[in-house]
Design an enzyme around this catalytic site. Structure first.
Site, PDB file in Angstrom:
ATOM      1  N   THR A 192      48.676 -34.080  24.089  1.00 34.07           N
ATOM      2  CA  THR A 192      47.448 -34.093  23.284  1.00 34.07           C
ATOM      3  C   THR A 192      46.249 -34.431  24.162  1.00 34.07           C
ATOM      4  O   THR A 192      45.167 -33.848  24.008  1.00 34.07           O
ATOM      5  CB  THR A 192      47.564 -35.105  22.131  1.00 34.07           C
TER       6      THR A 192
ATOM      7  N   LYS B 136      58.110 -38.144  17.510  1.00 25.34           N
ATOM      8  CA  LYS B 136      58.770 -36.871  17.219  1.00 25.34           C
ATOM      9  C   LYS B 136      59.968 -36.654  18.146  1.00 25.34           C
ATOM     10  O   LYS B 136      61.059 -36.261  17.710  1.00 25.34           O
ATOM     11  CB  LYS B 136      57.772 -35.727  17.368  1.00 25.34           C
TER      12      LYS B 136
ATOM     13  N   GLY C  41      71.664 -26.450  18.252  1.00 30.66           N
ATOM     14  CA  GLY C  41      70.648 -25.415  18.444  1.00 30.66           C
ATOM     15  C   GLY C  41      69.364 -25.760  17.729  1.00 30.66           C
ATOM     16  O   GLY C  41      69.155 -26.893  17.284  1.00 30.66           O
TER      17      GLY C  41
ATOM     18  N   CYS D 103      64.128 -27.779  17.914  1.00 23.80           N
ATOM     19  CA  CYS D 103      63.797 -29.197  18.067  1.00 23.80           C
ATOM     20  C   CYS D 103      64.879 -29.978  18.805  1.00 23.80           C
ATOM     21  O   CYS D 103      64.686 -30.405  19.938  1.00 23.80           O
ATOM     22  CB  CYS D 103      63.546 -29.829  16.699  1.00 23.80           C
TER      23      CYS D 103
ATOM     24  N   PHE E 118      71.429 -21.293  13.895  1.00 20.02           N
ATOM     25  CA  PHE E 118      71.693 -22.598  14.511  1.00 20.02           C
ATOM     26  C   PHE E 118      72.106 -23.649  13.485  1.00 20.02           C
ATOM     27  O   PHE E 118      72.586 -24.718  13.853  1.00 20.02           O
ATOM     28  CB  PHE E 118      70.493 -23.073  15.335  1.00 20.02           C
TER      29      PHE E 118
ATOM     30  N   ARG F 290      67.095 -19.490  16.937  1.00 18.82           N
ATOM     31  CA  ARG F 290      66.538 -20.113  18.136  1.00 18.82           C
ATOM     32  C   ARG F 290      67.476 -21.163  18.724  1.00 18.82           C
ATOM     33  O   ARG F 290      67.913 -22.070  18.039  1.00 18.82           O
ATOM     34  CB  ARG F 290      65.175 -20.741  17.818  1.00 18.82           C
TER      35      ARG F 290
END
Length: 413
Positions: A124, A210, A261, A264, A322, A330
């Protein structure tokens, strides 16, 4: 209020739709022309329950439009991919950099810029630096000052595919500002539709929160996956073992699978490792355990093929996503397994994935053939990789000469 959202994928489009549903004029930016055309027709290019109806109404009401270039707005949200590259899993921030550079010419005094993309700590601040370089006449948010012309914050998504439309609204949301005033400005924006608590902090803590959430999940999944390998060697039913152990009032072991998978959990822990490789030892080990699990699965298939009465035995992969009940491929370990098996056993690998209409190029080019569930269940080696509802709804019976490799414990006797 007018909002410009960069990236209209699995997170950007639902976010755009949610703002539009609450009366905000949203200009979405996307590099995929097919996605742009689809959205502007009031349709969606991804699968997410409840999203299609909201997008259709938003487009019909003139509150959502997709384009390939940004425009002036009151606030900008960046929702672009942040993958990693190479064997060292170095974060690739090129998409974030590009999106920031593209919106810079449209930035005006009083704007708020929010990064949603899951990112390494410090990203950021990197966005703020790029904006300052491209907007020298404006005072971009800084940590050491509460005065600024442009506010910059980090606000990660915390949603589960398949439940995004409800979780965007109901889940608590972390809002990390470069400075406090930026956090408050960003919180005001998300407060338009978020009913969960808005938790204000600084940008670095927001970024790390996160990553921490996903690393926590990864470590716990790695424990289950490692346990499955140990149980296999010791001839113990891992599913029964976990069920018994979870009767302890303070034990809650997750279920093992063919790997990890998604955009994230399979990616984010590496961002922590990249910043502190000497300290993130458990996190790195968990990533390696989960990344190794597909190799173990493929070895089970090799053994089954070697023991088959047919020398040209057919291998069926059930599920490619996933996780269950979505179309998202993804970082899917199932895709990796199907691809590698197809290369090793040319012309002998089929796949049943009820949530997609055609195979991704990486599989079709490898020789995998998409089929239905009924045909897949007739294969010599049946490899269950994803516990979709379509698979949960049946209890197939297999002939003695068939081999079932159930990585999800769905059809175990």
């Amino acid at each position: 209020m007018k909002l410009c959202i960069c990236g209209l994928g699995y997170i950007g489009l639902p976010t755009a739709a949610m703002f539009a549903r609450n009366g905000v004029s949203v200009h979405g930016v996307e590099i995929n022309q097919h996605a742009i055309d689809t959205i502007n027709q009031g349709k969606i290019h991804i699968v997410e329950p409840g999203l299609g109806e909201v997008v259709h109404k938003a487009v019909s009401d003139g509150l959502l439009v997709a384009a390939n270039q940004p425009c002036e707005a009151d606030a900008f949200i960046i929702c672009v991919p942040t993958p990693f590259t190479g064997d060292n899993h170095e974060p690739d921030l090129s998409f974030v950099d590009a999106a920031t550079g593209e919106i810079a010419p449209f930035i005006r005094k009083g704007n708020t810029v929010i990064l949603e993309s899951t990112s390494p700590v410090g990203t950021t601040e990197r966005v703020a630096e790029i904006l300052q370089k491209n907007c020298p006449d404006l005072k971009i948010a800084r940590e050491d000052s509460e005065y600024c012309d442009v506010y910059v914050a980090y606000c990660p998504e915390r949603v589960l595919p398949g439940k995004i439309m409800s979780e965007l609204v109901d889940n608590d949301r972390i809002v990390g500002g470069i400075n406090q005033v930026s956090a408050r400005k960003a919180a005001d924006i998300y407060g338009i539709f978020v009913k969960g608590e808005l938790l204000l902090t600084n940008a670095r803590t927001g970024e790390m929160s996160k990553l921490t959430e996903n690393a926590f999940r990864d470590v716990n999944i790695a424990f289950a996956n490692e346990l499955s390998l140990i149980c296999d060697r010791l001839h113990i039913d891992v599913w029964e073992l976990i069920s018994l152990a979870n009767h302890h009032p303070r034990v809650n072991i997750l279920n093992p699978g063919p790997g990890v998978g998604g955009h994230c959990i399979a990616v984010d822990p590496w961002f922590i490792v990249s910043k502190t490789p000497d300290l993130a030892r458990i996190i790195e080990t968990a990533r390696k355990v989960n990344d190794h699990k597909p190799e173990w699965v493929k070895e089970q298939v090799r053994e089954a093929v070697a023991g088959s009465a047919r020398k040209d035995s057919l291998i069926a992969c059930l599920g490619l996503a996933f996780k269950p009940d979505i179309d998202d491929l993804r970082e899917s370990p199932a895709v990796r397994i199907a691809r590698d098996l197809a290369r090793e056993f040319p012309g002998r690998v089929i796949a049943a994935e009820p949530h997609i209409a055609e195979l991704p190029a990486v599989l079709s080019k490898s020789g995998v053939r998409l089929t239905d569930i009924a045909e897949a269940l007739k294969a010599d080696v049946v490899l269950l990789l994803v516990d979709h509802r379509e698979f949960r709804a049946i209890k197939p019976e297999f002939a003695p000469e068939q081999t079932l490799i159930d990585t999800r414990g769905l059809w175990k006797s």
